[in-house]
Design a protein around this motif. Structure first.
Motif, short mmCIF file in Angstrom:
data_model
loop_
_atom_site.label_atom_id
_atom_site.label_comp_id
_atom_site.label_asym_id
_atom_site.label_seq_id
_atom_site.Cartn_x
_atom_site.Cartn_y
_atom_site.Cartn_z
N UNK A 338 0.83 -1.21 0.00
CA UNK A 338 0.00 0.00 0.00
C UNK A 338 0.87 1.26 0.00
N UNK A 339 1.72 1.38 -1.01
CA UNK A 339 2.65 2.50 -1.07
C UNK A 339 1.95 3.82 -1.37
N UNK A 340 0.76 3.77 -1.95
CA UNK A 340 0.00 4.98 -2.27
C UNK A 340 -1.43 4.85 -1.74
N UNK A 341 -1.56 4.38 -0.49
CA UNK A 341 -2.89 4.04 -0.02
C UNK A 341 -3.39 2.84 -0.81
N UNK A 342 -4.68 2.59 -0.77
CA UNK A 342 -5.20 1.45 -1.52
C UNK A 342 -6.59 1.70 -2.05
N UNK A 346 -10.18 -2.23 -0.24
CA UNK A 346 -10.32 -1.48 1.02
C UNK A 346 -10.76 -0.05 0.84
N UNK A 347 -10.42 0.56 -0.31
CA UNK A 347 -10.79 1.95 -0.58
C UNK A 347 -10.39 2.85 0.60
N UNK A 348 -9.12 2.74 0.95
CA UNK A 348 -8.60 3.47 2.10
C UNK A 348 -7.32 4.18 1.69
N UNK A 353 2.22 0.89 3.24
CA UNK A 353 2.91 -0.35 2.92
C UNK A 353 3.77 -0.78 4.10
N UNK A 354 4.12 -2.08 4.13
CA UNK A 354 4.98 -2.57 5.20
C UNK A 354 5.62 -3.90 4.82
N UNK A 355 6.76 -4.17 5.41
CA UNK A 355 7.33 -5.52 5.50
C UNK A 355 7.20 -5.93 6.97
N UNK A 356 6.60 -7.08 7.23
CA UNK A 356 6.50 -7.55 8.62
C UNK A 356 7.09 -8.96 8.72
N UNK A 357 7.53 -9.31 9.94
CA UNK A 357 8.16 -10.59 10.17
C UNK A 357 9.66 -10.56 9.94
N UNK A 484 -3.22 -3.67 11.30
CA UNK A 484 -2.38 -2.49 11.08
C UNK A 484 -3.14 -1.29 10.54
N UNK A 485 -4.36 -1.48 10.04
CA UNK A 485 -5.09 -0.37 9.42
C UNK A 485 -5.27 0.80 10.38
N UNK A 486 -5.67 0.51 11.61
CA UNK A 486 -5.86 1.58 12.58
C UNK A 486 -4.57 2.31 12.90
N UNK A 487 -3.47 1.57 12.95
CA UNK A 487 -2.16 2.20 13.19
C UNK A 487 -1.76 3.09 12.02
N UNK A 488 -2.08 2.65 10.78
CA UNK A 488 -1.83 3.49 9.61
C UNK A 488 -2.55 4.83 9.74
N UNK A 489 -3.80 4.78 10.18
CA UNK A 489 -4.58 6.00 10.33
C UNK A 489 -3.98 6.92 11.40
#
Length: 496
Positions: A338-342, A346-348, A353-357, A484-489
């Motif tokens: 999600x480098x430019x939102x999405x 999701x229309x968010x 964007x992220x790498x996790x793990x 992670x969506x809430x954290x993005x916000x």
């Protein structure tokens, strides 16, 4: 003139020109980059003057590579991304940069339009309003740049403005009219009702013609700039997804496709309109047919971003080889693109964007593999959302530059569980050339063009064990996205 055809496609990152013969064989290609400006987070703009500069650089390369004289070209077709408005004044001057399809600035205007008249917009123009659509972009301009709207005398969509610079004519096709979210699917014309929602003067809108209609010839001035022969017939064309899906032979209901380009797009050909908002619905080249399209914001653009950031010395081929050598699952490294939102599903615009793990043992091959897998998971996200609305998908016809990677093709097959088919030519410039051939009389019609020019190159079947593994990993991908969506916000609120 001979039976040679020129297709031109304006992509988000470059313009490509392709010359084919009457059997669909590629004789010459040329491309030139175009730049995107991001003046603020969530904004995305391009300078239309740069589009023509790119055309003037790419077309001579294609002509030289083909070995044919420009005078042998029987017709020219042009495509570009949908939704992208270009506004000009009475003197024909462009009034502001073009707002791109992945721009998210009009989120508030889209929400207000949907609350006010969402059902009527869908019933009239087949699609739910969101920031991708020209209707919402123009509403934003009415509110934030009223002087521009007051001075505007003509609205072009991207491919139409580029064609205007070749022919001096002003028109569009119905796929781009629907893509503007300003058309009436019943009357196949502009909708006064939808224009009235944003106070848009209908005099700004061009006539609507068929994609294969010859609308003019290359002007003497354009010929001098491009190396084309003056008078060469130019057809109206259609948006990039319309010509690209047609160009891989999707001429029957039920054929599906995936485009690996700047965005990732999932397609399905249907008989008549299939209205399932927020999945998009557009007119097909085939009479009476439509197709659904649902897309992410970042696909090949994410690929390019990681290449530039981490694999500049390796290049795309080296990056691809590293991804192929890495184990499936990238040793627990997951990527959300999600480098430019999405956009879908999701229309968010605030997603990040992220790498996790990530652990200290991860290396470059894992990042390359995680990128491919994350983009494939994003496509599966689109697929699952479409299936939930009752749509059914068979083998996937693959399109876009990413189709060249055998590793990426196998990952997509394994993640989705669907066979991946690749045709000899699989981009919008090829599809635009086919449309030119229909208009120029090289082909008897769309069925003839596909029968003569579209050939299956190979098929990549899914591996059952890998599909089971990726299904489990996709569950983690989905849960991580939700967590992670809430954290993005919150991050956006903190730094906006």
């Amino acid at each position: 003139m001979g039976n040679y055809l020129l297709g031109i496609d304006l992509g988000a990152g470059s313009l490509k020109a392709t010359i084919i013969d009457g059997a669909g064989r590629t004789l010459g290609e040329g491309s030139h980059p175009v730049t995107t400006s991001v003046p603020r987070f969530g904004w995305s703009e391009q300078d239309p003057a740069e589009w023509f500069e790119a055309l003037c650089a790419a077309v001579p390369k294609a002509i030289a590579a083909s070995g044919i004289p420009a005078s042998a070209i029987a017709g020219i077709g042009i495509s570009a991304g949908a939704h992208i408005p270009v506004l000009t004044n009475a003197q024909g001057q462009v009034l502001r940069p073009a707002i791109m399809w992945n721009d998210q600035r009009a989120a508030a205007q889209a929400a207000a339009l949907h609350e006010r008249a969402g059902a009527r917009i869908i019933a009239t123009s087949l699609n739910r309003v969101n920031p991708t659509w020209t209707l919402a972009m123009l509403a934003w301009l009415q509110e934030n740049e009223p002087d521009v709207m007051a001075e505007a005398k003509r609205l072009y969509l991207a491919k139409d403005y580029l064609r205007y610079l070749l022919t001096g004519t002003w028109e569009t096709d119905f796929s781009d009219a629907i893509g503007a979210l300003l058309a009436d699917n019943v009357t196949k014309s502009w909708s006064s009702e939808l224009c009235a929602l944003i106070g848009l003067d209908m005099a700004l809108l061009p006539p609507i013609v068929a994609p294969e209609a010859v609308v003019g010839g290359v002007t003497a001035e354009a010929a001098a700039r491009t190396g084309l022969a003056a008078g060469t017939p130019v057809v109206c064309g259609a948006n990039d997804t319309t010509v690209e899906f047609f160009g891989v032979g999707a001429t029957r209901p039920g054929i599906s496709g995936v485009k690996l380009a700047t965005a990732g797009v999932l397609f399905l050909a249907t008989q008549g309109p299939s209205v399932n908002p927020p999945i998009s619905c557009y007119p097909h080249i085939m009479p009476g047919m439509y197709y659904t399209a649902t897309g992410t914001n970042s696909c090949a653009s994410a690929h390019r971003w990681l290449r530039d950031l981490m694999f500049a010395a390796d290049g795309f081929e080296g990056m691809d080889a590293l991804a192929a050598d890495a184990p499936r699952g990238a040793r627990s490294l997951l990527f959300h693109p999600y480098l430019q939102g999405e956009r879908a599903p999701y229309w968010d615009p605030l997603l990040r964007a992220d790498f996790i793990g990530l652990t200290i043992s991860h290396g470059k091959p894992d990042f390359a593999r995680a990128l491919y897998e994350g983009l494939a998971f994003s496509i599966r996200d689109l697929l699952e959302a479409a299936r939930a609305l009752g749509l059914s998908f068979g083998a996937i016809r693959l399109m876009g530059g990413g189709a060249r990677s055998a590793c990426w093709r196998q990952i997509i097959a394994d993640v989705t569980g669907l066979a991946v088919e690749r045709t000899e030519a699989a981009d919008a410039s090829f599809g635009a050339a086919l449309i030119a051939g229909i208009g120029a009389g090289v082909f008897a019609g769309p069925e003839d063009a596909v029968a003569r020019c579209v050939r299956l190159l190979d098929t990549t079947p899914p591996d059952a064990d890998s599909h089971e593994f990726y299904t489990s990993l996709f569950g983690v991908y989905k849960d991580a996205q939700a967590a992670l969506a809430g954290l993005n916000h919150r991050l956006h609120a903190l730094f906006s």
